[in-house]
Design a protein around this motif. Structure first.
Motif, PDB file in Angstrom:
ATOM      1  N   ASP A   1      30.721  38.391  45.549  1.00  0.00           N
ATOM      2  CA  ASP A   1      30.587  39.818  45.860  1.00  0.00           C
ATOM      3  C   ASP A   1      31.992  40.080  46.756  1.00  0.00           C
ATOM      4  N   LEU A   2      32.663  41.251  46.274  1.00  0.00           N
ATOM      5  CA  LEU A   2      33.938  41.413  47.109  1.00  0.00           C
ATOM      6  C   LEU A   2      33.860  42.548  48.081  1.00  0.00           C
ATOM      7  N   PRO A   3      34.515  42.279  49.135  1.00  0.00           N
ATOM      8  CA  PRO A   3      34.097  43.428  50.131  1.00  0.00           C
ATOM      9  C   PRO A   3      34.828  44.772  49.801  1.00  0.00           C
ATOM     10  N   ALA A   4      34.573  45.889  50.206  1.00  0.00           N
ATOM     11  CA  ALA A   4      35.172  47.064  49.869  1.00  0.00           C
ATOM     12  C   ALA A   4      36.612  47.429  50.698  1.00  0.00           C
ATOM     13  N   GLU A   5      37.439  46.500  50.655  1.00  0.00           N
ATOM     14  CA  GLU A   5      38.831  46.732  51.260  1.00  0.00           C
ATOM     15  C   GLU A   5      39.813  46.776  50.017  1.00  0.00           C
ATOM     16  N   ALA A   6      40.102  48.014  49.687  1.00  0.00           N
ATOM     17  CA  ALA A   6      40.975  47.970  48.492  1.00  0.00           C
ATOM     18  C   ALA A   6      42.362  47.713  49.032  1.00  0.00           C
ATOM     19  N   GLY A   7      43.051  46.929  47.658  1.00  0.00           N
ATOM     20  CA  GLY A   7      44.296  46.527  48.105  1.00  0.00           C
ATOM     21  C   GLY A   7      44.493  45.102  48.483  1.00  0.00           C
ATOM     22  N   ASN A   8      43.569  44.447  49.191  1.00  0.00           N
ATOM     23  CA  ASN A   8      43.427  43.122  49.688  1.00  0.00           C
ATOM     24  C   ASN A   8      43.116  41.880  48.587  1.00  0.00           C
ATOM     25  N   THR A   9      43.848  40.845  48.492  1.00  0.00           N
ATOM     26  CA  THR A   9      43.707  39.983  47.592  1.00  0.00           C
ATOM     27  C   THR A   9      42.503  39.072  48.211  1.00  0.00           C
ATOM     28  N   ARG A  10      41.798  38.693  47.594  1.00  0.00           N
ATOM     29  CA  ARG A  10      40.631  37.778  47.865  1.00  0.00           C
ATOM     30  C   ARG A  10      40.505  36.497  46.914  1.00  0.00           C
ATOM     31  N   LEU A  11      40.348  35.175  47.618  1.00  0.00           N
ATOM     32  CA  LEU A  11      40.249  34.188  46.823  1.00  0.00           C
ATOM     33  C   LEU A  11      38.994  33.634  46.738  1.00  0.00           C
ATOM     34  N   LEU A  12      38.479  33.651  45.274  1.00  0.00           N
ATOM     35  CA  LEU A  12      37.177  32.941  45.248  1.00  0.00           C
ATOM     36  C   LEU A  12      37.400  31.544  44.765  1.00  0.00           C
ATOM     37  N   ASN A  13      36.661  30.591  45.667  1.00  0.00           N
ATOM     38  CA  ASN A  13      36.900  29.107  45.510  1.00  0.00           C
ATOM     39  C   ASN A  13      35.617  28.497  45.175  1.00  0.00           C
ATOM     40  N   PHE A  14      35.477  27.613  44.377  1.00  0.00           N
ATOM     41  CA  PHE A  14      34.335  27.024  44.184  1.00  0.00           C
ATOM     42  C   PHE A  14      34.508  25.512  43.784  1.00  0.00           C
ATOM     43  N   THR A  15      33.422  24.606  44.315  1.00  0.00           N
ATOM     44  CA  THR A  15      33.428  23.027  43.709  1.00  0.00           C
ATOM     45  C   THR A  15      32.262  23.187  43.088  1.00  0.00           C
ATOM     46  N   ALA A  16      32.422  22.427  41.822  1.00  0.00           N
ATOM     47  CA  ALA A  16      30.893  21.797  41.243  1.00  0.00           C
ATOM     48  C   ALA A  16      30.994  20.666  40.767  1.00  0.00           C
ATOM     49  N   GLY A  17      29.706  20.164  40.463  1.00  0.00           N
ATOM     50  CA  GLY A  17      29.711  18.651  39.929  1.00  0.00           C
ATOM     51  C   GLY A  17      28.986  18.650  38.735  1.00  0.00           C
ATOM     52  N   ASP A  18      29.146  17.576  38.051  1.00  0.00           N
ATOM     53  CA  ASP A  18      28.436  17.495  36.776  1.00  0.00           C
ATOM     54  C   ASP A  18      28.198  16.014  36.329  1.00  0.00           C
ATOM     55  N   PHE A  19      26.946  15.842  35.956  1.00  0.00           N
ATOM     56  CA  PHE A  19      26.699  14.394  35.467  1.00  0.00           C
ATOM     57  C   PHE A  19      26.325  14.398  33.974  1.00  0.00           C
ATOM     58  N   PRO A  20      27.632  14.267  33.079  1.00  0.00           N
ATOM     59  CA  PRO A  20      27.493  14.379  31.817  1.00  0.00           C
ATOM     60  C   PRO A  20      26.492  13.201  31.181  1.00  0.00           C
ATOM     61  N   SER A  21      25.908  13.212  30.147  1.00  0.00           N
ATOM     62  CA  SER A  21      25.379  12.115  29.364  1.00  0.00           C
ATOM     63  C   SER A  21      26.239  11.334  28.750  1.00  0.00           C
ATOM     64  N   ALA A  22      25.568  10.010  28.536  1.00  0.00           N
ATOM     65  CA  ALA A  22      26.584   9.232  27.675  1.00  0.00           C
ATOM     66  C   ALA A  22      26.957  10.006  26.457  1.00  0.00           C
ATOM     67  N   LEU A  23      25.924  10.700  25.624  1.00  0.00           N
ATOM     68  CA  LEU A  23      26.296  11.211  24.550  1.00  0.00           C
ATOM     69  C   LEU A  23      27.475  12.278  24.660  1.00  0.00           C
ATOM     70  N   ASP A  24      27.681  13.001  25.611  1.00  0.00           N
ATOM     71  CA  ASP A  24      28.627  13.958  25.982  1.00  0.00           C
ATOM     72  C   ASP A  24      29.889  13.258  26.169  1.00  0.00           C
ATOM     73  N   ALA A  25      29.946  11.958  26.660  1.00  0.00           N
ATOM     74  CA  ALA A  25      31.191  11.340  26.728  1.00  0.00           C
ATOM     75  C   ALA A  25      31.663  10.418  25.602  1.00  0.00           C
ATOM     76  N   ALA A  26      30.854  10.538  24.467  1.00  0.00           N
ATOM     77  CA  ALA A  26      30.759   9.521  23.313  1.00  0.00           C
ATOM     78  C   ALA A  26      32.300   9.918  22.501  1.00  0.00           C
TER      79      ALA A  26
END
Length: 155
Positions: A93-118
């Motif tokens: 959700d972005l605040p109502a401050e027109a004209g200002n640049t906001r940075l959306l940052n995230f960090t995610a993790g994944d544990f793929p299966s052996a089949l995904d890696a095959a």
């Protein structure tokens, strides 16, 4: 088996805030695409203990209102949204401050299966869309990047 570094990749869509693109409200657009190599773990016990860390940044500017940007990360996809498995979703959700640049940052993790890696590589994609029900135009101003690191093992 000991922990083993597999790969690290970066995808830069925009590298500065000098670039500009209107974020659509109908279909998520592709902003990041990386393929993490898993071949070094194939055929070993580490193939079933791969873990991935994904990090992303999207710089956005709004004109009015308080829009929401939705970011999706998919595993095993193509350039088409919905072609892979969504492993992470961010609703910013972005605040109502027109004209200002906001940075959306995230960090995610994944544990793929052996089949995904095959296949020897796991492809990850980052998509974004502005929520249609909020009547405000969102512009991507940069920077926009997406990066991932893969490792395997559990000791």
């Amino acid at each position: 088996m000991p922990v083993q570094f597999l790969d690290s990749r970066v995808s830069d869509f925009f590298t500065s805030d000098n670039e500009d693109l209107i974020l659509p409200t109908d279909t998520p657009i592709l902003l990041g695409d990386i393929g993490l190599q898993t071949a070094a773990a194939l055929g070993t016990p580490n193939q079933s203990s791969i873990r991935v860390q994904l990090v992303g940044t999207i710089g956005v500017t709004i004109r009015s209102g308080n829009p929401r940007v939705i970011v999706y990360v998919q595993r095993g996809s193509t350039e088409v949204f919905g072609s892979g498995t969504i492993i992470y979703t961010l609703q910013g959700d972005l605040p109502a401050e027109a004209g200002n640049t906001r940075l959306l940052n995230f960090t995610a993790g994944d544990f793929p299966s052996a089949l995904d890696a095959a296949s020897g590589e796991i492809r990850y994609t980052m998509f974004a869309v502005a929520e249609r029900s909020r009547k405000s135009r969102v512009r991507i101003r940069g920077p926009v990047n997406f990066m991932g690191t893969a490792a395997a093992g559990n000791e």
